[in-house]
Design a protein around this motif. Structure first.
Motif, PDB file in Angstrom:
ATOM      1  N   UNK A 179       0.848  -1.204   0.000  1.00 24.90           N
ATOM      2  CA  UNK A 179       0.000   0.000   0.000  1.00 24.90           C
ATOM      3  C   UNK A 179       0.872   1.238   0.000  1.00 24.90           C
ATOM      4  N   UNK A 193       2.772   1.803  -3.366  1.00 31.91           N
ATOM      5  CA  UNK A 193       1.955   2.234  -4.483  1.00 31.91           C
ATOM      6  C   UNK A 193       1.431   3.648  -4.308  1.00 31.91           C
ATOM      7  N   UNK A 233      -0.682  -7.455 -16.409  1.00 34.19           N
ATOM      8  CA  UNK A 233      -1.994  -7.508 -15.773  1.00 34.19           C
ATOM      9  C   UNK A 233      -1.971  -8.403 -14.539  1.00 34.19           C
ATOM     10  N   UNK A 236      -0.276  -6.713 -11.716  1.00 36.04           N
ATOM     11  CA  UNK A 236      -1.202  -5.697 -11.217  1.00 36.04           C
ATOM     12  C   UNK A 236      -2.293  -6.342 -10.370  1.00 36.04           C
ATOM     13  N   UNK A 237      -2.841  -7.429 -10.905  1.00 39.06           N
ATOM     14  CA  UNK A 237      -3.942  -8.102 -10.222  1.00 39.06           C
ATOM     15  C   UNK A 237      -3.520  -8.646  -8.851  1.00 39.06           C
ATOM     16  N   UNK A 261      -1.968  -7.342  -6.636  1.00 30.74           N
ATOM     17  CA  UNK A 261      -2.034  -6.340  -5.570  1.00 30.74           C
ATOM     18  C   UNK A 261      -3.454  -5.909  -5.256  1.00 30.74           C
ATOM     19  N   UNK A 262      -4.409  -6.596  -5.860  1.00 35.87           N
ATOM     20  CA  UNK A 262      -5.782  -6.123  -5.647  1.00 35.87           C
ATOM     21  C   UNK A 262      -6.179  -6.192  -4.180  1.00 35.87           C
ATOM     22  N   UNK A 288      -4.558  -3.296  -2.218  1.00 36.69           N
ATOM     23  CA  UNK A 288      -4.994  -1.974  -2.668  1.00 36.69           C
ATOM     24  C   UNK A 288      -6.503  -1.782  -2.649  1.00 36.69           C
ATOM     25  N   UNK A 289      -7.242  -2.819  -3.004  1.00 35.12           N
ATOM     26  CA  UNK A 289      -8.703  -2.652  -3.070  1.00 35.12           C
ATOM     27  C   UNK A 289      -9.412  -3.617  -2.156  1.00 35.12           C
ATOM     28  N   UNK A 300     -10.422 -14.361  -1.027  1.00 38.60           N
ATOM     29  CA  UNK A 300      -9.967 -13.410  -2.054  1.00 38.60           C
ATOM     30  C   UNK A 300      -8.768 -13.986  -2.789  1.00 38.60           C
ATOM     31  N   UNK A 313      -8.527 -14.802  -6.657  1.00 40.66           N
ATOM     32  CA  UNK A 313      -7.510 -14.121  -7.458  1.00 40.66           C
ATOM     33  C   UNK A 313      -6.641 -15.133  -8.193  1.00 40.66           C
TER      34      UNK A 313
END
Lengths: 216, 216, 216, 216
Positions: free
Chosen positions: C126, C129, C178, C181-182, C184-185, C188-189, C202, C206
């Motif tokens: 977190x 980024x 991708x 990136x994914x 870190x979902x 981050x989210x 999760x 993922x």
DNA sequence: CATGAATGAGCTTTCATTCAT
DNA sequence: AATGAATGAAAGCTCATTCAT
């Protein structure tokens, strides 16, 4: 003089604080209003921490409107002082202390009224004694004069007592000044008595103490 | 010098105001320096109208350096109060008033020293009595306690006089408090005497007045 | 060269952050120490709200000493990034994911390790980024390159899978990017899933989702 | 004009950021103005490195005037976020994506609009995702809710598609969240593609990738 | 005469960085 | 190499006062 109708026979009031507004009656009314609200705020938060906006809110007047009745923030301080002194003078007159014949009775009554006043306007007195130094020089002199008047009034009473053989005082003015000073001991130094004496006891001791200064 | 080892015998000092600087000796030295300069400024312009930049100029320290020795502007106020109280206590001890045997002599000496002090620190006293309300609550209590200590010291002297039959006082504490209050009349209300009495006369009258409170 | 004893055979380390201190071993040790403590502080309070003094306290080093190992505050940021990337690389190497023969197995293991990493370094991710934009340009490029390396590593694995017929992917690089990136979902989210799914769920979803990108 | 009576039909607007100014229309106008200028500055220099004075210059307003419309610097951050979210919502409504009957068409259109939005507000998105952590907690929740709303809107569309047999999705919410996340890959990680793909290619690949998540 | 938005100087406070010891 | 006191620019924010409406 006889022709002075309603708006005419008001006493010639010399405003301590000048305002832009012409209508004198309105000015007096509003300035009194401002002074009353400001007084509370100043006592609660102190002069410096009270902003014009606070005053605007408390009085319900727009900031710009306030400035129709004062020129600077300091002026509000003067209004507050003015109202306090005026109300004290009116209170003393209304209570008729100036008409008592017997000097000792008069003296006692005078002291008593002033003690009452000190108790009723405890916070105002604290405020005035601590923030009076913030007054602009011109106003400071006005209010010092009023303080002096108080002392001189008391001195007159004391002197009458001396002349009539009721009191024995060596330095009437110093004594009068000391008495006036002493009358504020409870508001200003009352906290030193916390848990020792009640306000009533303090007032009684103070009255006794003052009486002994003149009678003996 | 030999006895002053590096970290050795520096007195254990409890600071009222905490500073970021670790060297305790330096802290004391600088805080004293700040207090002295601040005192003058506060007396001249008042606390609120004295800015940190004014202080920085007067002390010759950078703004940031000042903040190495204080945490908030209010702290400077505390430093000033602290120095005043400390110097009064030291003065009384140095003058040896606590060692006088005869109660009346001791009382007279004590009053005399306090009058001297009031004269020497006239402006400081005015400042302290008018701006002490600005102190943050925590500090206010500290300094109220010091005031109380002064009164209690005097009360002790008075009580000793009573015990030895030298004084006759009904309410020793009230009297002690009144005396301490009275001792500041010249700084606080001296202006009412302007043109009437000299400072020396005022002090004499005040001493007389106070003496009469206990001796009779 | 053969004479390089103890302090000699350290790998040639190119420090990202230059320091005034000469002793390279010491520099590395201290910079690691600083990075570790700084990491915690930055995560807790954010980079901007963490002062050099905070760092000094947390590391137990004097402010001046800190500046022996960094030149500017930004350098600390770099140290933190550096440590994170280094530890990730070492973790992957230690887990031996690069040695797995079967492409699908390798891919799964790789994803799994990265998911573990994302979970273990949740806060660090977190932080990185959100505050990576604060890096000075020169450093930003260094770390962008390291990110790119991560992607390229994954792309290599994917491509091997394609070559061996295990995967079917149209744009290997886009897919690799991708996937990274994914991964870190959750950090981050993840908050969007609060109350809906557990972290384990999760991660499972993922992993599934990522697997479907290459296997089909 | 005739329908715009003095205090008459101005829309009831609930402001996220409270201002001292009473005229609501003016507040909205100025806050929008501030948000627009601030947005550019924040994107260019970052929130922390943008000073109130910078904002004052950029907006052409005096510092004090700025503070008539905000209470703290953080509020400007909120204004910026607010404007972004509002414009996105308005854009989606204006484009009429909510009225498309066919689920697949609707989904495609929705994704397309969001990709357009991501491209048009590239910098704003970067800024928001990196600096949203600086929002004061109270506001953070507001904006997290708006993010959540976006996801829920998309989930609704996806679910409709499932119900009508057009999509096959195991975890609609996770998928919706992933899609929203994926839509920002170009602004946030676009630099990894530099020199490899054009923005248009990236968008096409992203759209494809997203489509595959639901259609199969 | 009332209003309240605009103004900008001025405030207190923080902090990265330096440098003498 | 370590220390920590000194520095001062720059930050966020307040507020008495003005003035167009």
């Amino acid at each position: 003089m006889g022709s002075l109708e309603k708006t005419g026979n008001k006493k010639k009031v010399t405003n301590t604080v000048m305002s832009r507004v012409k209508n004198q009656e309105l000015v007096l009314k509003m300035q009194l209003h401002i002074a009353k609200k400001a007084s509370k705020l100043f006592i609660k938060k102190g002069y410096h921490k009270t902003s014009i906006r606070d005053l605007s809110e408390a009085t319900g007047m727009a900031v710009g409107s306030l400035y129709n009745y004062i020129k600077k923030k300091e002026d509000v301080l003067c209004l507050v002082f003015d109202v306090f002194h005026r109300s004290l003078r009116e209170y003393l007159e209304k209570q008729g202390v100036y008409n008592i014949e017997d000097p000792e009775e008069q003296f006692k009554a005078y002291i008593c009224r002033l003690l009452e006043n000190a108790q009723n306007f405890r916070d105002e007195i604290i405020f005035m004694y601590t923030e009076s130094w913030l007054l602009p020089q011109a106003f400071k002199e006005i209010f010092m004069q009023k303080e002096l008047d108080n002392i001189l009034n008391l001195e007159k009473i004391v002197k009458r007592g001396i002349d009539q053989g009721a009191f024995r005082v060596e330095y009437p003015f110093y004594t009068a000044s000391t008495i006036i000073y002493q009358l504020s001991i409870e508001p200003l130094r009352g906290w030193t008595f916390t848990g020792k004496y009640s306000i009533e006891e303090i007032n009684r001791m103070t009255a006794d103490h003052i009486l002994k200064m003149v009678i003996n």
